[in-house]
Enzyme design. Structure first.
Site, PDB file in Angstrom:
ATOM      1  N   ASP A 110     -20.364  -3.876 -12.185  1.00  0.00           N
ATOM      2  CA  ASP A 110     -19.268  -3.485 -13.068  1.00  0.00           C
ATOM      3  C   ASP A 110     -17.937  -3.348 -12.333  1.00  0.00           C
ATOM      4  O   ASP A 110     -16.929  -2.969 -12.926  1.00  0.00           O
ATOM      5  CB  ASP A 110     -19.590  -2.169 -13.792  1.00  0.00           C
ATOM      6  CG  ASP A 110     -20.026  -1.061 -12.838  1.00  0.00           C
ATOM      7  OD1 ASP A 110     -19.598  -1.090 -11.671  1.00  0.00           O
ATOM      8  OD2 ASP A 110     -20.798  -0.182 -13.264  1.00  0.00           O
ATOM      9  N   GLY A 111     -17.934  -3.643 -11.010  1.00  0.00           N
ATOM     10  CA  GLY A 111     -16.692  -3.571 -10.261  1.00  0.00           C
ATOM     11  C   GLY A 111     -16.208  -2.165  -9.971  1.00  0.00           C
ATOM     12  O   GLY A 111     -15.080  -1.971  -9.509  1.00  0.00           O
ATOM     13  N   ASP A 168     -20.548 -11.939   5.392  1.00  0.00           N
ATOM     14  CA  ASP A 168     -19.424 -11.563   4.536  1.00  0.00           C
ATOM     15  C   ASP A 168     -18.884 -10.182   4.882  1.00  0.00           C
ATOM     16  O   ASP A 168     -17.876  -9.757   4.313  1.00  0.00           O
ATOM     17  CB  ASP A 168     -19.823 -11.624   3.054  1.00  0.00           C
ATOM     18  CG  ASP A 168     -21.073 -10.815   2.752  1.00  0.00           C
ATOM     19  OD1 ASP A 168     -22.147 -11.218   3.219  1.00  0.00           O
ATOM     20  OD2 ASP A 168     -20.975  -9.784   2.059  1.00  0.00           O
ATOM     21  N   ASN A 169     -19.529  -9.479   5.822  1.00  0.00           N
ATOM     22  CA  ASN A 169     -19.039  -8.166   6.262  1.00  0.00           C
ATOM     23  C   ASN A 169     -18.517  -8.202   7.698  1.00  0.00           C
ATOM     24  O   ASN A 169     -18.418  -7.164   8.349  1.00  0.00           O
ATOM     25  CB  ASN A 169     -20.156  -7.115   6.155  1.00  0.00           C
ATOM     26  CG  ASN A 169     -20.532  -6.828   4.715  1.00  0.00           C
ATOM     27  OD1 ASN A 169     -19.737  -7.024   3.807  1.00  0.00           O
ATOM     28  ND2 ASN A 169     -21.753  -6.380   4.494  1.00  0.00           N
ATOM     29  N   LYS A 208     -10.493  -0.543  -3.878  1.00  0.00           N
ATOM     30  CA  LYS A 208     -11.915  -0.856  -4.034  1.00  0.00           C
ATOM     31  C   LYS A 208     -12.499   0.043  -5.116  1.00  0.00           C
ATOM     32  O   LYS A 208     -12.496   1.265  -4.986  1.00  0.00           O
ATOM     33  CB  LYS A 208     -12.648  -0.635  -2.713  1.00  0.00           C
ATOM     34  CG  LYS A 208     -14.098  -1.100  -2.722  1.00  0.00           C
ATOM     35  CD  LYS A 208     -14.694  -0.997  -1.331  1.00  0.00           C
ATOM     36  CE  LYS A 208     -16.157  -1.445  -1.309  1.00  0.00           C
ATOM     37  NZ  LYS A 208     -16.722  -1.356   0.056  1.00  0.00           N
ATOM     38  N   ARG A 213      -7.595   0.570   0.683  1.00  0.00           N
ATOM     39  CA  ARG A 213      -7.927   0.019   2.004  1.00  0.00           C
ATOM     40  C   ARG A 213      -6.727  -0.755   2.559  1.00  0.00           C
ATOM     41  O   ARG A 213      -6.004  -1.416   1.808  1.00  0.00           O
ATOM     42  CB  ARG A 213      -9.147  -0.900   1.906  1.00  0.00           C
ATOM     43  CG  ARG A 213     -10.338  -0.243   1.218  1.00  0.00           C
ATOM     44  CD  ARG A 213     -11.657  -0.829   1.631  1.00  0.00           C
ATOM     45  NE  ARG A 213     -11.822  -2.235   1.342  1.00  0.00           N
ATOM     46  CZ  ARG A 213     -12.921  -2.935   1.668  1.00  0.00           C
ATOM     47  NH1 ARG A 213     -13.925  -2.353   2.291  1.00  0.00           N
ATOM     48  NH2 ARG A 213     -13.024  -4.220   1.378  1.00  0.00           N
ATOM     49  N   ASP A 261     -16.020  -3.060   5.792  1.00  0.00           N
ATOM     50  CA  ASP A 261     -16.997  -2.735   4.743  1.00  0.00           C
ATOM     51  C   ASP A 261     -17.988  -1.652   5.172  1.00  0.00           C
ATOM     52  O   ASP A 261     -18.989  -1.933   5.826  1.00  0.00           O
ATOM     53  CB  ASP A 261     -17.749  -3.983   4.278  1.00  0.00           C
ATOM     54  CG  ASP A 261     -16.876  -4.859   3.374  1.00  0.00           C
ATOM     55  OD1 ASP A 261     -15.817  -4.384   2.931  1.00  0.00           O
ATOM     56  OD2 ASP A 261     -17.247  -6.012   3.122  1.00  0.00           O
TER      57      ASP A 261
END
Length: 678
Positions: free
Chosen positions: A177-178, A326-327, A165, A235, A336
């Site tokens: 920006d990832g 989404d978590n 991650k 992770r 997350d």
């Protein structure tokens, strides 16, 4: 001459072979991982490899290229988490290529970097395509021989999915920006492992790598951005598929107008369900040959796991902070770690995410929000999951949750021999007393095992109650702390305007606020007014009175535990043992994480490593590990061992080493209330 040349060539090739063998023996342990990337073979892959953000239709994964960082180096590794992959933590730490591989700067043999496509309901609204904007799937590592059977029971797939991650841009990065920075990476790393050692289902974290690459972040959204170091977390989980993974098929949402990128591709939904059930719920796959019955059984099991998980959160005072669909893991594990928080002073309205203005994801809202998310998952699984069958399953949720919660709470109170109807009221009254007195959640529960059971012919009952009341009073808030806690967060003029608007124009009021928020603000105002008229001595007297009353009821209930028992001492010993192995001595409070973050930002990683050691044994006293690593003799900071070439960050308003040392099992220091997590 010919024979001489031939022999020379033979010797030369032999020596090269030996060298190659030596290289093979000394290569990175990460190059020996046995990858078998089943998800990429079983689920559709995005055919496009073009760079840049885009809508990804008809696919569950997109291939990506992790972006290298400059001078990657380890901050910390979790030996226990890396052991899941058959890795030795010391070997990985000492491997020159370790930080390269575990930051995504180099790709391991057998790894196939990809990003997962999913959607989600964020703060109650469908957001459309989201996906792994900063996470990068590296692949699935086969479980090594000799893995703990208990772990395999929780992970029947025989593979551990690993991802990094913070490794850069993906098609799902949207405006970002990832990248991830040191503070968020340390928080995720420490909390993933803390939850595991508390016995709560969770994804794991194997390592944190930082680098000299930097990105600009506005930490408090205050208009004062600063450069921060790019950092990457490894992770580990059986899978990172989540509720939102199934929302990529959603039709256009009636409120936002957004739809899932794979709307209409129902065959992919079927593929995903087959994959998830076959891999992670094999007993359901075997026991239900009928597809509809199989899918209903699968949804019920997800519901049960979710109910059990949130009950466990509530019992340790954990607040997730962003329970969007989404978590939410399809396996019922904690997924997350963003603006999470472990509650200090007990407050049912505790909000750990400073961005959550409405309190949607407050501590007390979590059970209901998880139910709401299950409803959205059911909608996403239709028609594979008939809506009427899903509704019947969801109707079971609250009773199941309450059952899990009561079971956990009875252990926390040491009520092991009997289940009395009044137990629920005893627990409610305990929480109300904690709330009224501003008592620390973790430390109050930890103290309860020191309250003795009443014994026949007891002559010192009042003295015992007085002593135990004093013990719990140590965990209560002072007058000034309660005043600060009850100070309304809304400007009085804004509050007055909203109250007026609620009466004059209810429709407009609902567009800009809600009655729950206003009620909370009014409650704070009322409490603050009472506190302003109270002195410290009067407050202490009220707190003592409330605790004395509850302890008296509690000891009476403990007395019934002893009825019909021949060995009273054995019952008492068992009770203390269960309570002390259920009520943690240490949790990852924000101030503990903040100390570790600030030390790391100044080049000293020892505090992250020390905190991890403490969190690995949360129920035990650990002599020599009571205080932060930087505390020397007499409580003065020692000169930290710095990251090579590292200069302290001068812009930090204050650093951990400039503060009075606070033990890990302490109530939070005054400065902790200023920590803001978004």
């Amino acid at each position: 001459m010919y024979v001489f040349v031939e022999r020379s060539l033979l010797l030369l090739t032999s020596s090269v072979g030996m060298e190659d063998m030596g290289l093979a023996m000394s290569r990175s342990p990460l190059e020996r991982l046995d990858f078998d990337n089943l998800a990429l073979r079983k689920l559709p892959m995005d055919p496009s490899e073009e760079p840049g953000v885009r809508q990804v239709k008809g696919a569950c994964f997109s291939r990506v290229k992790p972006q290298p960082v400059t001078k990657p180096r380890f901050v910390a590794v979790s030996h226990e988490a890396l052991a899941l992959l058959g890795l030795n933590g010391e070997e990985v730490m000492n491997d020159p290529l370790g930080p390269e591989y575990l930051s995504g700067s180099k790709v391991m043999p057998g790894s196939e970097p990809a990003a997962h496509c999913y959607c989600g309901h964020q703060f109650g609204q469908f957001a459309g395509q989201l996906g792994d904007g900063a996470a990068c799937y590296l692949g699935e590592v086969k479980v090594p021989p000799g893995q703990d059977p208990e772990l395999l029971r929780e992970n029947p797939s025989g593979r551990w999915e690993i991802q990094v991650k913070g490794a850069g841009l993906t098609p799902y990065s949207r405006q970002a920006d990832g990248r991830k920075v040191l503070r968020s990476s340390i928080r995720e790393f420490l909390c993933s492992e803390a939850m595991f050692f508390l016995g709560i289902p969770t994804t794991r974290a194997g390592s944190v790598v930082t680098s000299d690459s930097r990105v600009i972040r506005d930490v408090y959204y205050s208009g004062h951005p600063r450069h921060e170091k790019c950092s990457v977390v490894l992770r580990i989980a059986p899978t990172f598929i989540r509720f939102g993974s199934f929302e990529i098929f959603k039709r256009a949402d009636e409120f936002t107008g957004r739809q899932g990128p794979s709307y209409g591709r129902d065959e992919i939904r079927g593929q995903m369900m087959d994959y998830v059930i076959e891999m992670f719920y094999p007993e359901i796959q075997q026991n239900f040959p009928d597809r509809v019955e199989r899918n209903v059984a699968f949804f019920r099991e997800v519901m049960v796991r979710t109910a059990r998980l949130v009950a466990q959160w509530q019992c340790v005072g954990f607040c997730h902070g962003v329970l969007n669909t989404d978590n939410m893991s399809i396996l019922g594990v904690t997924l997350d770690y963003g603006p999470y928080g472990f509650m200090d002073r007990f407050d049912p309205d505790f909000i750990c995410n400073a961005s959550d203005n409405s309190g949607r994801y407050s501590y007390q809202a979590q059970p209901a929000i998880c139910r709401w998310n299950l409803v959205k998952l059911a909608e996403a699984l239709a028609p594979e999951l008939p809506p009427d069958r899903a509704e019947a399953v969801i109707d079971e949720y609250m009773d199941l949750y309450n059952g899990f919660y009561l079971e956990n709470m009875r252990k926390k109170l040491g009520l092991l021999k009997k289940e009395e109807p009044e137990d629920e009221m005893l627990i409610t009254e305990l929480l109300q007393t904690m709330h009224n007195t501003g008592a620390d959640f973790t430390n109050t529960f930890r103290s309860l095992s020191q309250i003795p059971c009443p014994v026949e012919g007891e002559t010192e009952g009042e003295d015992l109650i007085r002593q135990t009341t004093g013990l719990l009073l140590e965990q209560c808030a002072s007058l000034e702390e309660l005043k600060a806690a009850n100070k309304p967060t809304m400007d009085p003029r804004e509050l007055a305007m909203l109250l007026s608007l609620a009466q004059s124009n209810p429709t407009l009021f609902q567009m800009i606020s809600d009655r729950m928020t206003i009620a909370r603000q009014l409650d704070k105002l009322s409490k603050l007014k009472n506190l302003m008229e109270t002195g410290q001595e009067e407050l202490r007297s009220k707190q003592a009175e409330e605790w004395t009353s509850w302890i008296t009821r509690y000891r009476k209930r403990l007395g019934r535990e002893l009825e019909g028992q021949s060995d009273i001492q054995a019952v008492q010993d068992e009770r203390v043992k269960v309570m002390d192995s259920t009520n943690p001595r240490v949790v990852l409070r924000n101030y503990i994480a903040q100390n570790a973050i600030e030390a790391a930002e100044n080049g000293d990683f020892s505090e992250v490593q020390r905190v991890l050691k403490v969190l690995e044994k949360p129920f035990s006293a650990q002599p020599g590990l009571e205080l932060p690593a930087w505390v020397g003799k007499g409580g003065t900071p020692e000169e930290a061992e710095r990251d090579e070439g590292e200069e302290p960050q001068q812009e930090a308003a204050s650093t951990s080493t400039s503060r009075d040392p606070v033990p890990y099992d302490s109530k939070p220091p005054a400065w902790a209330h200023e920590i803001c997590v978004t």
